[in-house]
Design a protein around this motif. Structure first.
Motif, PDB file in Angstrom:
ATOM      1  N   ILE A  45      -3.678 -85.534  20.752  1.00 10.78           N
ATOM      2  CA  ILE A  45      -4.990 -85.186  21.291  1.00 10.78           C
ATOM      3  C   ILE A  45      -5.461 -86.312  22.204  1.00 10.78           C
ATOM      4  N   ILE A  46      -5.839 -85.943  23.423  1.00  8.56           N
ATOM      5  CA  ILE A  46      -6.330 -86.913  24.400  1.00  8.56           C
ATOM      6  C   ILE A  46      -7.846 -87.005  24.254  1.00  8.56           C
ATOM      7  N   PRO A  47      -8.381 -88.159  23.862  1.00  9.15           N
ATOM      8  CA  PRO A  47      -9.834 -88.270  23.701  1.00  9.15           C
ATOM      9  C   PRO A  47     -10.560 -88.179  25.047  1.00  9.15           C
ATOM     10  N   VAL A  48     -11.525 -87.298  25.131  1.00  7.76           N
ATOM     11  CA  VAL A  48     -12.289 -87.085  26.361  1.00  7.76           C
ATOM     12  C   VAL A  48     -13.768 -86.925  26.001  1.00  7.76           C
ATOM     13  N   LYS A  49     -14.617 -87.546  26.760  1.00  6.50           N
ATOM     14  CA  LYS A  49     -16.057 -87.421  26.552  1.00  6.50           C
ATOM     15  C   LYS A  49     -16.464 -85.951  26.697  1.00  6.50           C
ATOM     16  N   GLY A  50     -17.235 -85.455  25.736  1.00  8.93           N
ATOM     17  CA  GLY A  50     -17.677 -84.056  25.765  1.00  8.93           C
ATOM     18  C   GLY A  50     -16.793 -83.134  24.954  1.00  8.93           C
ATOM     19  N   PHE A  51     -15.682 -83.652  24.449  1.00  4.36           N
ATOM     20  CA  PHE A  51     -14.762 -82.862  23.627  1.00  4.36           C
ATOM     21  C   PHE A  51     -14.938 -83.245  22.160  1.00  4.36           C
ATOM     22  N   PRO A  52     -14.594 -82.343  21.243  1.00  6.18           N
ATOM     23  CA  PRO A  52     -14.000 -81.019  21.463  1.00  6.18           C
ATOM     24  C   PRO A  52     -15.014 -80.008  21.981  1.00  6.18           C
ATOM     25  N   LEU A  53     -14.501 -78.978  22.659  1.00  6.06           N
ATOM     26  CA  LEU A  53     -15.327 -77.838  23.033  1.00  6.06           C
ATOM     27  C   LEU A  53     -15.471 -76.940  21.809  1.00  6.06           C
ATOM     28  N   SER A  54     -16.620 -76.339  21.673  1.00  6.36           N
ATOM     29  CA  SER A  54     -16.901 -75.599  20.438  1.00  6.36           C
ATOM     30  C   SER A  54     -17.266 -74.142  20.689  1.00  6.36           C
ATOM     31  N   SER A  55     -16.764 -73.283  19.818  1.00  6.80           N
ATOM     32  CA  SER A  55     -17.215 -71.894  19.734  1.00  6.80           C
ATOM     33  C   SER A  55     -17.108 -71.498  18.262  1.00  6.80           C
ATOM     34  N   ILE A  56     -17.367 -70.239  17.970  1.00  5.00           N
ATOM     35  CA  ILE A  56     -17.349 -69.766  16.585  1.00  5.00           C
ATOM     36  C   ILE A  56     -16.475 -68.525  16.501  1.00  5.00           C
ATOM     37  N   TRP A  57     -15.580 -68.495  15.509  1.00  5.70           N
ATOM     38  CA  TRP A  57     -14.845 -67.272  15.244  1.00  5.70           C
ATOM     39  C   TRP A  57     -15.750 -66.298  14.510  1.00  5.70           C
ATOM     40  N   ASN A  58     -15.830 -65.091  15.046  1.00  2.00           N
ATOM     41  CA  ASN A  58     -16.677 -64.051  14.472  1.00  2.00           C
ATOM     42  C   ASN A  58     -15.867 -62.799  14.179  1.00  2.00           C
ATOM     43  N   LEU A  59     -16.158 -62.169  13.047  1.00  5.08           N
ATOM     44  CA  LEU A  59     -15.684 -60.808  12.786  1.00  5.08           C
ATOM     45  C   LEU A  59     -16.806 -59.892  13.210  1.00  5.08           C
ATOM     46  N   ILE A  60     -16.539 -59.032  14.207  1.00  4.33           N
ATOM     47  CA  ILE A  60     -17.617 -58.204  14.759  1.00  4.33           C
ATOM     48  C   ILE A  60     -17.254 -56.723  14.700  1.00  4.33           C
ATOM     49  N   TRP A  61     -18.295 -55.885  14.826  1.00  9.27           N
ATOM     50  CA  TRP A  61     -18.121 -54.439  14.870  1.00  9.27           C
ATOM     51  C   TRP A  61     -19.258 -53.846  15.692  1.00  9.27           C
ATOM     52  N   LEU A  62     -19.053 -52.636  16.178  1.00  7.98           N
ATOM     53  CA  LEU A  62     -20.074 -51.975  16.981  1.00  7.98           C
ATOM     54  C   LEU A  62     -21.333 -51.731  16.153  1.00  7.98           C
ATOM     55  N   LYS A  63     -22.470 -51.974  16.757  1.00  6.65           N
ATOM     56  CA  LYS A  63     -23.740 -51.732  16.073  1.00  6.65           C
ATOM     57  C   LYS A  63     -23.869 -50.253  15.720  1.00  6.65           C
ATOM     58  N   ASN A  64     -24.299 -49.990  14.511  1.00  8.69           N
ATOM     59  CA  ASN A  64     -24.495 -48.623  13.984  1.00  8.69           C
ATOM     60  C   ASN A  64     -23.168 -47.872  13.797  1.00  8.69           C
ATOM     61  N   LYS A  65     -22.057 -48.601  13.727  1.00  8.87           N
ATOM     62  CA  LYS A  65     -20.763 -47.944  13.507  1.00  8.87           C
ATOM     63  C   LYS A  65     -20.702 -47.355  12.102  1.00  8.87           C
ATOM     64  N   GLY A  66     -20.150 -46.154  11.994  1.00  8.47           N
ATOM     65  CA  GLY A  66     -19.940 -45.536  10.697  1.00  8.47           C
ATOM     66  C   GLY A  66     -18.617 -45.999  10.115  1.00  8.47           C
ATOM     67  N   PHE A  67     -18.665 -46.744   9.024  1.00  7.21           N
ATOM     68  CA  PHE A  67     -17.454 -47.297   8.435  1.00  7.21           C
ATOM     69  C   PHE A  67     -16.770 -46.310   7.512  1.00  7.21           C
ATOM     70  N   SER A  68     -15.445 -46.361   7.487  1.00  7.88           N
ATOM     71  CA  SER A  68     -14.654 -45.653   6.487  1.00  7.88           C
ATOM     72  C   SER A  68     -14.775 -46.415   5.172  1.00  7.88           C
ATOM     73  N   PRO A  69     -14.386 -45.809   4.044  1.00 10.24           N
ATOM     74  CA  PRO A  69     -14.395 -46.550   2.773  1.00 10.24           C
ATOM     75  C   PRO A  69     -13.542 -47.818   2.833  1.00 10.24           C
ATOM     76  N   VAL A  70     -12.424 -47.765   3.543  1.00 12.15           N
ATOM     77  CA  VAL A  70     -11.554 -48.939   3.668  1.00 12.15           C
ATOM     78  C   VAL A  70     -12.266 -50.054   4.429  1.00 12.15           C
TER      79      VAL A  70
END
Length: 310
Positions: free
Chosen positions: A256-281
Motif C-alpha cells: 500500500i502506497i501511503p497518500v494524503k487523503g487515502f483511503p477512499l471510503s464508501s459503504i457496502w449496501n444490500l439494497i432492493w427496490l422501494k415497495n418491492k414485494g418479497f417472496s418468502p425466500v
C-alpha cells in the motif's frame, strides 16, 4: 413426442445464447453432448427449430414459439418442486442477487449459513460491474443488489453492511511523504483503471476530479483480478479495495502506497427496490442478514476491521 425436461432446458439455453458453444459452457456440458440433445429434440419436429447460416446459429420463428412453451413447462416444473418442498415444511424457491465485482469477497459470507439451513433454495448470483447491477435492479430481475455506490435515479431501500476502503497499491514501495498533496504522487505514476461502469472506477474518478488531478491512465481492465495481476506484474499502480488484496499484501506481492487523503471510503449496501414485494425466500434472507450482520462481520472480517482501524 417423447422429449425430456433435459432437452427442453438445453434448447431454451441455446435460444438464449444463440450458440451451442456458449450454451455448453453455461450448462457445464460438452459441445457434442449439447449438439446431440439438440438433434434428438429437433428429430421430434418436422419444422426446423434452428438454422446455421455461415457460422452463426439462428433460431427460427417456430423455434422461438417452442422455446416460449418450453420456458413455461420448466417454470411449472420448478413450481411443483417448490410447492412439494413447502408442503414438507422446507423453505424453497429462488434467491436472486446481483453483486458488484468487489462484492464477491463479501457477500458469500452472508449467504453461507442461510443456504446451509435452507438447502432447497436455488441461488442465482450474478457478479458484474455497478452499471449492470443497477440495470438488473431497474428491470426488477433480482431480489437484492450488493453495491458500494448507491444508484442516483432509483428509489431503493437497504442495509449498510461494511465500510469499503480503497488504497493506492503497487508491487513495490516508492519514496513519498504522506503529507504531500496527492498531485505529487498520483500524477507521476502510471495508473491502471477499471472499466467504465465499475464502482471502484467511479470512486477513483470522483477523487481525481475533486482534486483536479492530471492522472496518466496506463491501461483499462475489466475486473479487479485482472487489475491486481497487472499491478503484481509491475505494469503500473492502481486504486483498489482492501478487501480483495489480503493474500497479496501478506505474501508481499503488493504494498500500500501511503497518500494524503487515502483511503477512499464508501459503504457496502444490500439494497432492493422501494415497495418491492418479497417472496418468502427473499423475506427470510433479509431477516437473516439483519439478525446475523454483526456476528458475520466480526467473525469473518476481523482482519479487515483491524487494518482499517489503524
Amino acid at each position: 413426442m417423447n422429449y425430456t425436461l433435459h432437452q427442453l432446458h438445453i434448447f431454451v439455453k441455446i435460444t438464449q445464447t444463440k450458440s451451442i458453444t456458449k450454451a455448453s459452457e453455461e450448462l457445464h456440458l460438452t459441445q457434442p453432448a449439447v449438439s446431440i440433445q439438440l438433434k434428438n429434440f429437433q428429430d421430434q419436429f418436422e419444422i426446423p427449430l434452428t438454422e446455421v447460416i455461415g457460422r452463426q446459429l439462428y433460431v427460427t420463428d417456430f423455434g422461438r414459439e417452442i422455446a416460449i412453451a418450453a420456458e413455461k413447462i420448466l417454470a411449472e416444473v420448478h413450481a411443483i418442486n417448490y410447492k412439494t418442498q413447502a408442503y414438507k415444511g422446507q423453505l424453497s424457491g429462488k434467491l436472486k442477487l446481483s453483486v458488484v465485482s468487489t462484492g464477491k469477497y463479501v457477500i458469500p459470507y452472508f449467504l453461507s449459513d442461510f443456504l446451509k439451513k435452507h438447502q432447497s433454495i436455488e441461488l442465482i448470483l450474478d457478479v458484474t460491474n455497478k452499471t449492470k447491477v443497477i440495470e438488473s435492479m431497474e428491470k426488477n430481475e433480482v431480489d437484492f443488489a450488493f453495491v458500494s455506490v448507491l444508484p442516483e435515479k432509483l428509489q431503493v431501500e437497504g442495509i449498510e453492511l461494511m465500510p469499503n476502503k480503497l488504497y493506492l497499491i503497487g508491487s513495490e514501495k516508492i519514496d513519498n511523504n504522506l503529507n504531500e498533496s496527492p498531485n505529487s504522487i498520483l500524477e507521476e505514476l502510471p495508473i491502471i483503471y477499471r472499466e467504465e461502469g465499475s464502482g471502484t472506477r467511479y470512486t477513483m474518478e470522483k477523487f481525481i476530479s475533486l482534486h483536479q488531478l492530471n492522472v496518466k491512465k496506463k491501461m483499462e481492465l475489466t475486473s479487479n483480478e485482472a487489475v491486481k495481476q497487472a499491478v503484481v506484474a509491475g505494469l503500473g499502480y492502481s486504486i483498489m479495495p482492501l478487501i480483495g488484496i489480503k493474500n497479496e499484501l501478506l505474501n508481499g506481492e503488493l504494498v500500500i502506497i501511503p497518500v494524503k487523503g487515502f483511503p477512499l471510503s464508501s459503504i457496502w449496501n444490500l439494497i432492493w427496490l422501494k415497495n418491492k414485494g418479497f417472496s418468502p425466500v427473499a423475506t427470510a434472507f433479509l431477516a437473516h442478514v439483519k439478525q446475523e450482520k454483526t456476528k458475520i462481520i466480526n467473525e469473518k472480517f476481523g482482519w479487515y476491521l483491524d487494518y482499517i482501524a489503524k
